[in-house]
Design a protein around this motif. Sequence first.
Motif, mmCIF file in Angstrom:
data_model
loop_
_atom_site.group_PDB
_atom_site.id
_atom_site.type_symbol
_atom_site.label_atom_id
_atom_site.label_comp_id
_atom_site.label_asym_id
_atom_site.label_seq_id
_atom_site.Cartn_x
_atom_site.Cartn_y
_atom_site.Cartn_z
ATOM 1 N N ALA A 25 4.591 -0.932 -3.969
ATOM 2 C CA ALA A 25 5.478 0.059 -3.345
ATOM 3 C C ALA A 25 4.968 0.460 -1.973
ATOM 4 C CB ALA A 25 5.602 1.294 -4.238
ATOM 5 N N GLU A 102 8.403 8.589 4.839
ATOM 6 C CA GLU A 102 9.113 7.710 3.910
ATOM 7 C C GLU A 102 8.134 7.069 2.935
ATOM 8 O OE1 GLU A 102 10.436 4.140 2.120
ATOM 9 O OE2 GLU A 102 9.053 4.083 3.822
ATOM 10 N N THR A 103 6.967 6.666 3.424
ATOM 11 C CA THR A 103 5.967 6.033 2.570
ATOM 12 C C THR A 103 5.449 7.010 1.521
ATOM 13 O OG1 THR A 103 5.338 4.568 4.397
ATOM 14 C CG2 THR A 103 3.792 4.743 2.554
ATOM 15 N N GLU A 105 7.020 9.583 0.258
ATOM 16 C CA GLU A 105 8.079 9.781 -0.747
ATOM 17 C C GLU A 105 8.202 8.585 -1.686
ATOM 18 O OE1 GLU A 105 9.699 12.539 -1.691
ATOM 19 O OE2 GLU A 105 8.249 13.369 -0.262
ATOM 20 N N ARG A 106 8.108 7.379 -1.140
ATOM 21 C CA ARG A 106 8.199 6.171 -1.960
ATOM 22 C C ARG A 106 7.053 6.133 -2.977
ATOM 23 N NH1 ARG A 106 6.532 1.487 0.689
ATOM 24 N NH2 ARG A 106 7.399 2.448 2.542
#
Length: 144
Positions: A25, A102-103, A105-106
């Motif tokens: 991920a 974004e990272t 949250e991912r």
Amino acid sequence: MSVLRMDNVGVVVTDLDEAVAFFGALGLEEEGRATVAGPDVDRLVGLDGVRCDMAVVRTPDGYGRLELMRFESPSSPVGDPGAAVNVLGIRRVMFAVTDLAETVERLRGHGAEPVGDVVTFGAHTLAYLRGPGGILVALAQEGG
């Protein structure tokens, strides 16, 4: 000269599939898996009866690698998965990312928890996360 390069960093985990998914991920690619055992492995690592499942994941540029290891035997001693960043030993692995928010949250979707706040130092914005088994992962975005 004796050192040519650093090939990988070894990380012992309790759940190999979970660790591979977490680093997947993040953007690392699985390079391969293997199980190692036998007298040569025992002699190499100084333990008896070793059976270890491992997976190698690498950064997209092909240079950085983590060797994720789950020992079937002998069982791994229990460590402190909540150990602070100032405990002796290798404490974290840092990755450069293009989109920090974004990272984060991912990776939260894969169980990661922030250790502290997102902070800007000079030309970088940084975050520390605790991943599977307490692995500390630092993320750095250039240009804040």
